[in-house]
Motif scaffolding. Structure first.
Motif, PDB file in Angstrom:
ATOM      1  N   ARG A 200       0.802  -1.205  -0.232  1.00 47.75           N
ATOM      2  CA  ARG A 200      -0.237  -0.002  -0.181  1.00 47.75           C
ATOM      3  C   ARG A 200       0.866   1.448   0.068  1.00 47.75           C
ATOM      4  NH1 ARG A 200      -4.782  -0.891   3.327  1.00 47.75           N
ATOM      5  NH2 ARG A 200      -5.208  -1.969   1.154  1.00 47.75           N
ATOM      6  N   ILE A 201       0.902   2.156  -1.069  1.00 48.77           N
ATOM      7  CA  ILE A 201       1.633   3.144  -1.226  1.00 48.77           C
ATOM      8  C   ILE A 201       0.872   4.704  -0.780  1.00 48.77           C
ATOM      9  CG2 ILE A 201       2.667   4.621  -2.903  1.00 48.77           C
ATOM     10  CD1 ILE A 201       4.014   1.922  -2.440  1.00 48.77           C
ATOM     11  N   MET A 202      -0.387   4.585  -1.164  1.00 51.43           N
ATOM     12  CA  MET A 202      -1.308   5.549  -0.737  1.00 51.43           C
ATOM     13  C   MET A 202      -1.916   5.623   0.555  1.00 51.43           C
ATOM     14  SD  MET A 202      -3.749   6.192  -3.796  1.00 51.43           S
ATOM     15  CE  MET A 202      -3.828   4.607  -4.718  1.00 51.43           C
ATOM     16  N   SER A 203      -1.979   6.851   1.258  1.00 50.34           N
ATOM     17  CA  SER A 203      -2.548   6.983   2.627  1.00 50.34           C
ATOM     18  C   SER A 203      -4.122   6.775   2.389  1.00 50.34           C
ATOM     19  CB  SER A 203      -2.344   8.315   3.046  1.00 50.34           C
ATOM     20  OG  SER A 203      -3.050   9.356   2.529  1.00 50.34           O
ATOM     21  N   THR A 204      -4.813   6.506   3.381  1.00 50.83           N
ATOM     22  CA  THR A 204      -6.373   6.351   3.193  1.00 50.83           C
ATOM     23  C   THR A 204      -6.981   7.708   2.669  1.00 50.83           C
ATOM     24  OG1 THR A 204      -6.216   4.917   4.956  1.00 50.83           O
ATOM     25  CG2 THR A 204      -8.413   6.304   4.543  1.00 50.83           C
ATOM     26  N   ASP A 205      -6.312   9.017   2.867  1.00 46.82           N
ATOM     27  CA  ASP A 205      -6.788  10.028   2.494  1.00 46.82           C
ATOM     28  C   ASP A 205      -6.611  10.239   0.899  1.00 46.82           C
ATOM     29  OD1 ASP A 205      -7.802  11.216   4.716  1.00 46.82           O
ATOM     30  OD2 ASP A 205      -6.196  12.339   5.275  1.00 46.82           O
TER      31      ASP A 205
ATOM     32  N   TYR B 221      -6.107   7.729  -1.095  1.00 45.09           N
ATOM     33  CA  TYR B 221      -6.955   6.791  -1.721  1.00 45.09           C
ATOM     34  C   TYR B 221      -8.407   7.263  -1.796  1.00 45.09           C
ATOM     35  CZ  TYR B 221      -9.959   2.850  -1.951  1.00 45.09           C
ATOM     36  OH  TYR B 221     -11.153   1.899  -2.443  1.00 45.09           O
ATOM     37  N   LYS B 222      -8.956   7.868  -0.919  1.00 45.06           N
ATOM     38  CA  LYS B 222     -10.267   8.308  -0.989  1.00 45.06           C
ATOM     39  C   LYS B 222     -10.389   9.540  -2.086  1.00 45.06           C
ATOM     40  CE  LYS B 222     -11.906   8.180   3.730  1.00 45.06           C
ATOM     41  NZ  LYS B 222     -12.210   8.791   5.025  1.00 45.06           N
ATOM     42  N   GLU B 223      -9.193  10.510  -2.278  1.00 41.67           N
ATOM     43  CA  GLU B 223      -9.248  11.296  -3.319  1.00 41.67           C
ATOM     44  C   GLU B 223      -9.078  10.952  -4.534  1.00 41.67           C
ATOM     45  OE1 GLU B 223      -6.450  15.044  -4.245  1.00 41.67           O
ATOM     46  OE2 GLU B 223      -6.686  14.685  -2.352  1.00 41.67           O
ATOM     47  N   VAL B 224      -8.347   9.719  -4.639  1.00 43.69           N
ATOM     48  CA  VAL B 224      -7.943   9.471  -6.322  1.00 43.69           C
ATOM     49  C   VAL B 224      -8.285   8.017  -6.735  1.00 43.69           C
ATOM     50  CG1 VAL B 224      -6.164  11.269  -6.341  1.00 43.69           C
ATOM     51  CG2 VAL B 224      -5.498   8.865  -5.806  1.00 43.69           C
ATOM     52  N   ALA B 225      -8.183   7.099  -5.820  1.00 40.98           N
ATOM     53  CA  ALA B 225      -8.595   5.680  -6.240  1.00 40.98           C
ATOM     54  C   ALA B 225     -10.082   5.177  -5.843  1.00 40.98           C
ATOM     55  CB  ALA B 225      -7.533   4.849  -5.494  1.00 40.98           C
ATOM     56  N   ALA B 226     -10.575   5.768  -4.910  1.00 42.96           N
ATOM     57  CA  ALA B 226     -11.811   5.017  -4.510  1.00 42.96           C
ATOM     58  C   ALA B 226     -13.027   5.694  -5.430  1.00 42.96           C
ATOM     59  CB  ALA B 226     -12.391   5.493  -3.129  1.00 42.96           C
ATOM     60  N   ASP B 227     -13.882   4.973  -5.937  1.00 42.11           N
ATOM     61  CA  ASP B 227     -15.091   5.347  -6.688  1.00 42.11           C
ATOM     62  C   ASP B 227     -15.857   6.294  -5.705  1.00 42.11           C
ATOM     63  OD1 ASP B 227     -14.232   4.112  -8.958  1.00 42.11           O
ATOM     64  OD2 ASP B 227     -15.866   2.350  -8.597  1.00 42.11           O
ATOM     65  N   SER B 228     -16.516   7.383  -6.358  1.00 50.94           N
ATOM     66  CA  SER B 228     -17.012   8.471  -5.559  1.00 50.94           C
ATOM     67  C   SER B 228     -17.987   7.933  -4.621  1.00 50.94           C
ATOM     68  CB  SER B 228     -17.837   9.401  -6.630  1.00 50.94           C
ATOM     69  OG  SER B 228     -18.615   8.877  -7.156  1.00 50.94           O
TER      70      SER B 228
ATOM     71  N   ASP C 166     -18.062   5.009  -3.077  1.00 53.75           N
ATOM     72  CA  ASP C 166     -17.439   4.409  -1.814  1.00 53.75           C
ATOM     73  C   ASP C 166     -16.589   5.050  -0.902  1.00 53.75           C
ATOM     74  OD1 ASP C 166     -18.314   2.054  -3.501  1.00 53.75           O
ATOM     75  OD2 ASP C 166     -16.090   1.960  -4.167  1.00 53.75           O
ATOM     76  N   ASN C 167     -16.490   6.394  -1.159  1.00 49.39           N
ATOM     77  CA  ASN C 167     -15.870   7.338  -0.447  1.00 49.39           C
ATOM     78  C   ASN C 167     -16.252   7.049   1.203  1.00 49.39           C
ATOM     79  OD1 ASN C 167     -13.852   8.156  -1.898  1.00 49.39           O
ATOM     80  ND2 ASN C 167     -14.404   9.928  -2.557  1.00 49.39           N
TER      81      ASN C 167
END
Length: 163
Positions: free
Chosen positions: A142-147, A149-156, A158-159
């Protein structure tokens, strides 16, 4: 009368379908990955003119504001190790395809699949359950922090569910 009713039903179904599609818009990362699908494999490649595996992951992460080195082994030294059953979109998945340690990397996209630059198929989506990848799987990071992830990888939609 039937034609008007049929036209009204068709119009309603089109509007409903379009509305539903926009409600589940792809994440920023999905859009970057989708735009690269089909790009040819080029050893050392780091652009849409051609990618190698770590060049592809480096390119995608750069587009979302995260710097990665251009070598799968170096990328493997980053982040936090996670179990297969804890992976979320945006996690990196690593493989030993050479018999000499980490030599291939891709980006987990969900539902047991990952995007990567295949030397034979170019940028594509493959299943982690394909025997070739099962037999060569090294781990996930896991490279991305949860924040992030929410900003760039999670579908809207799912946030709200991400902890």
């Amino acid at each position: 009368m039937k034609k008007k009713l049929a036209a009204a039903v068709l119009s309603f179904s089109i509007i409903f379908t379009l509305g539903a599609a926009s409600a589940s818009a792809d994440s920023k990362m999905d859009k970057v990955i989708d735009s690269a699908i089909g790009t040819k494999y080029v050893s050392g490649g780091v652009s849409t003119n051609g990618f190698d595996c770590s060049g592809f992951t480096m390119y995608v992460f750069n587009k979302i504001g995260i710097k990665l080195p251009h070598q799968s082994g170096s990328q493997y030294q980053m982040g936090t190790a996670i179990a297969k059953d804890e992976m979320r979109p945006g996690d990196l998945v690593f493989f030993n395809t050479s018999g000499k340690g980490v030599s291939h990397v891709g980006i987990y996209v969900g539902e047991g699949k990952f995007a990567h630059a295949s030397s034979s198929r170019g940028v594509t989506i493959s299943s982690l359950s394909e025997s070739y990848y099962v037999n060569r799987y090294v781990g996930a990071k896991r490279i991305m922090s949860t924040d992030a992830y929410k900003e760039v990888a999670a579908d809207s939609e799912d946030n709200d569910d991400v902890q």
